[in-house]
Design a protein around this motif. Structure first.
Motif, PDB file in Angstrom:
ATOM      1  N   LEU A 184     -71.457 -59.279  66.035  1.00 40.22           N
ATOM      2  CA  LEU A 184     -70.745 -60.553  65.888  1.00 40.22           C
ATOM      3  C   LEU A 184     -71.482 -61.689  66.589  1.00 40.22           C
ATOM      4  O   LEU A 184     -71.486 -62.827  66.119  1.00 40.22           O
ATOM      5  N   LEU A 185     -72.116 -61.387  67.733  1.00 45.14           N
ATOM      6  CA  LEU A 185     -72.839 -62.434  68.455  1.00 45.14           C
ATOM      7  C   LEU A 185     -74.117 -62.811  67.725  1.00 45.14           C
ATOM      8  O   LEU A 185     -74.542 -63.961  67.729  1.00 45.14           O
ATOM      9  N   SER A 231     -64.531 -59.157  76.636  1.00 44.32           N
ATOM     10  CA  SER A 231     -64.847 -57.734  76.790  1.00 44.32           C
ATOM     11  C   SER A 231     -65.569 -57.413  78.091  1.00 44.32           C
ATOM     12  O   SER A 231     -65.843 -56.247  78.342  1.00 44.32           O
ATOM     13  N   LEU A 236     -69.511 -55.943  69.017  1.00 42.57           N
ATOM     14  CA  LEU A 236     -69.622 -57.276  69.616  1.00 42.57           C
ATOM     15  C   LEU A 236     -71.024 -57.840  69.407  1.00 42.57           C
ATOM     16  O   LEU A 236     -71.201 -59.007  69.059  1.00 42.57           O
ATOM     17  N   GLY A 242     -67.625 -65.694  68.938  1.00 45.54           N
ATOM     18  CA  GLY A 242     -68.493 -64.739  69.602  1.00 45.54           C
ATOM     19  C   GLY A 242     -68.428 -64.915  71.113  1.00 45.54           C
ATOM     20  O   GLY A 242     -68.315 -63.943  71.862  1.00 45.54           O
ATOM     21  N   LEU A 254     -71.268 -52.244  77.316  1.00 45.23           N
ATOM     22  CA  LEU A 254     -69.866 -52.655  77.235  1.00 45.23           C
ATOM     23  C   LEU A 254     -69.129 -51.724  76.280  1.00 45.23           C
ATOM     24  O   LEU A 254     -69.722 -51.224  75.330  1.00 45.23           O
ATOM     25  N   ARG A 255     -67.817 -51.527  76.537  1.00 45.87           N
ATOM     26  CA  ARG A 255     -67.042 -50.826  75.519  1.00 45.87           C
ATOM     27  C   ARG A 255     -67.022 -51.727  74.275  1.00 45.87           C
ATOM     28  O   ARG A 255     -67.033 -52.927  74.388  1.00 45.87           O
ATOM     29  N   ASN A 256     -67.000 -51.142  73.120  1.00 46.58           N
ATOM     30  CA  ASN A 256     -67.163 -51.821  71.823  1.00 46.58           C
ATOM     31  C   ASN A 256     -68.353 -52.788  71.805  1.00 46.58           C
ATOM     32  O   ASN A 256     -68.355 -53.767  71.071  1.00 46.58           O
ATOM     33  N   LEU A 311     -75.025 -67.142  76.698  1.00 46.67           N
ATOM     34  CA  LEU A 311     -74.777 -67.184  75.256  1.00 46.67           C
ATOM     35  C   LEU A 311     -74.574 -68.622  74.790  1.00 46.67           C
ATOM     36  O   LEU A 311     -75.093 -69.036  73.741  1.00 46.67           O
TER      37      LEU A 311
END
Lengths: 249, 224
Positions: B167-168, A149, B164, A142, B158-160, A163
């Protein structure tokens, strides 16, 4: 005394040359320790009375599992230093840690699974330790997905640090909850691993191996850090001189 | 206007905006209903099988519905620039972030909790397990919103970002799932649920004290 030294090496150029100088030292120490540890583990240590020769995978598996957690903590601390003191070098350290930690976690999972085949008779058991390692792998992945990104390097580093800190708070909770879950659902399948003490002839190679893993991690961290610094500073004159000049310093 | 009034004003504004966009409100519930429907189709309609798996199905479905509903927490405010204005206001960011999290929970976590109780009838959950299920949802869904808010703040825009975010967030949700299901399962077998409730409460307090700080900080980082 310490303050100016830290300031000096927080500068990317000096950090780069320090990492360049130290890499071979740590590499050689790590190679020697690996030779010693592997000899000790495979030849010197006696076979286990219960698990026979197959216990010897412990010398690969246990240090990898230790490192997987240690690297996450290093990553979070480096991230926190980057956030608090705004040191770009620390951002680069945190970013370099992630793939290394993920690799150690994967190694721990794979060797745990290989060890599980003779011991438990299957490749995978939903054992508390394996499950927490798996969740740790998710946390690393993650982190890496988030880093990749966000385009802006500085934002990516700071977001990643947050994070990682959230992850560090959660790791003990995850670990404990998984143990709770496991004891309720499974019964004690792993008491073998909890046998009170390990004989000193088995312990010494294990300690040597874990120091070898640590120095290997530092070596790899230096290599990745250098690449990160070059990438981060690619528009500066010293990097251009370094690349065009072809000198090794 | 004091900090308390600012909190109330932002909370009421978010609720008003939320209720004017009924689609955003209903979609997670619809998703929840559909995921729960998948299980009888997959496991077969026998009462004993469904009853045994009811806590797991309800909780996994709520977890997924809560995760996908997080996306709306800061999105529209980010797009029209009001998030920046909120962060620039003279009131403490943490108070404002808490108002937004509470508004989000009232519009997603609370309806999910009520909906979960209705759907557990469809899965033949035994009567003794209703109250513990309600309790775990009341303690658990605010944790999901709190912890989720940090991840939303990191990924909004954010893109996608949506994928994400999931998933985080899922690894961080796993402890909640474990304790909640363990409590409901214990209740079904007539065992004590005190331990699990203490843990869920502890996690709620931890999330309540740490998550708003992390979220406010993450939003500032994302805003530059």
């Amino acid at each position: 005394m310490l303050g100016p030294t830290i300031d000096k090496y927080a500068a990317p150029k000096n950090a780069y040359s320090l990492a360049f100088t130290l890499t071979p030292w740590f590499a050689w120490i790590s190679i020697l320790l690996f030779i010693g540890g592997i000899y000790g583990g495979l030849v010197y240590a006696p076979p286990d009375y219960d698990q026979g020769e197959s216990f010897r995978i412990i010398y690969v598996h246990v240090p990898a599992a230790w490192m997987s957690m240690f690297v996450y903590v290093v990553m979070a601390i480096a991230g926190a230093c980057g956030l608090i003191w705004k040191v770009k070098l620390m951002d680069a350290v945190a970013r370099s840690c992630a793939p290394l930690g993920a690799s150690f976690t994967l190694l721990a999972l794979v060797t745990g699974s290989i060890w599980g085949k003779p011991m438990w008779g299957t490749w995978w058991v939903w054992d508390a330790r394996l499950t927490s390692e798996l969740i740790l792998l998710f946390l690393y992945l993650g982190y890496m997905a988030l880093q990749s990104s966000i385009d802006d390097r500085r934002t990516a580093a700071r977001a990643g640090a947050i994070l990682a800190l959230v992850g560090v708070v959660n790791i003990p909770i995850i670990h404990f909850s998984v143990e709770w879950w496991n004891t309720l659902h499974q019964g004690p399948t792993v008491t073998k691993l909890d046998t009170p003490s390990i004989h000193v002839t088995m312990l010494i190679p294990l300690l040597i191996m874990s120091i070898a893993y640590t120095t290997f991690f530092i070596t790899m961290l230096m290599v990745r850090l250098r690449a990160e610094i070059l990438d981060q500073e690619r528009n500066t004159t010293w990097v251009r001189d370094l690349v065009l000049g072809g000198t090794d310093k | 206007m004091g900090a308390y009034q600012a909190f109330t004003a932002l909370l009421l504004r978010d609720l008003k905006l939320g209720f004017r966009n009924m689609g955003d409100l209903l979609n997670p519930l619809l998703f929840f209903l559909m995921v729960v429907t998948l299980f009888p189709l997959a496991l077969g309609p026998e009462k004993s099988v469904l009853q045994e798996h009811a806590p797991a199905v309800i909780w996994v479905a709520s977890l997924l519905a809560a995760s996908i509903s997080l996306d709306t927490m800061f999105r529209s405010d980010m797009e029209d620039g009001s998030l920046e204005q909120i962060l620039l206001s003279p009131y403490p960011d943490i108070i404002l972030v808490m108002a937004k999290i509470l508004a989000h929970w009232l519009m997603t976590g609370a309806p999910l909790t009520i909906f979960a109780l209705l759907l557990s009838v469809l899965l033949y959950l035994p009567g003794a397990a209703y109250l513990p299920l309600l309790g775990t949802l009341l303690l658990g869904t605010p944790i999901l919103s709190m912890v989720g808010s940090v991840a939303v703040a990191l990924t909004v825009g954010l893109r996608n970002g949506g994928m994400l975010l999931i998933l985080l967030i899922l690894p961080l949700y796993m402890p909640v799932l474990i304790f909640a299901i363990s409590a409901v399962n214990n209740a079904m077998r007539g065992l004590s649920v005190a331990g699990e409730f203490y843990f869920l409460s502890g996690m709620l307090i931890l999330a309540l004290t740490l998550a708003p700080f992390a979220t406010a900080y993450a939003l500032k980082i994302r805003m530059g």
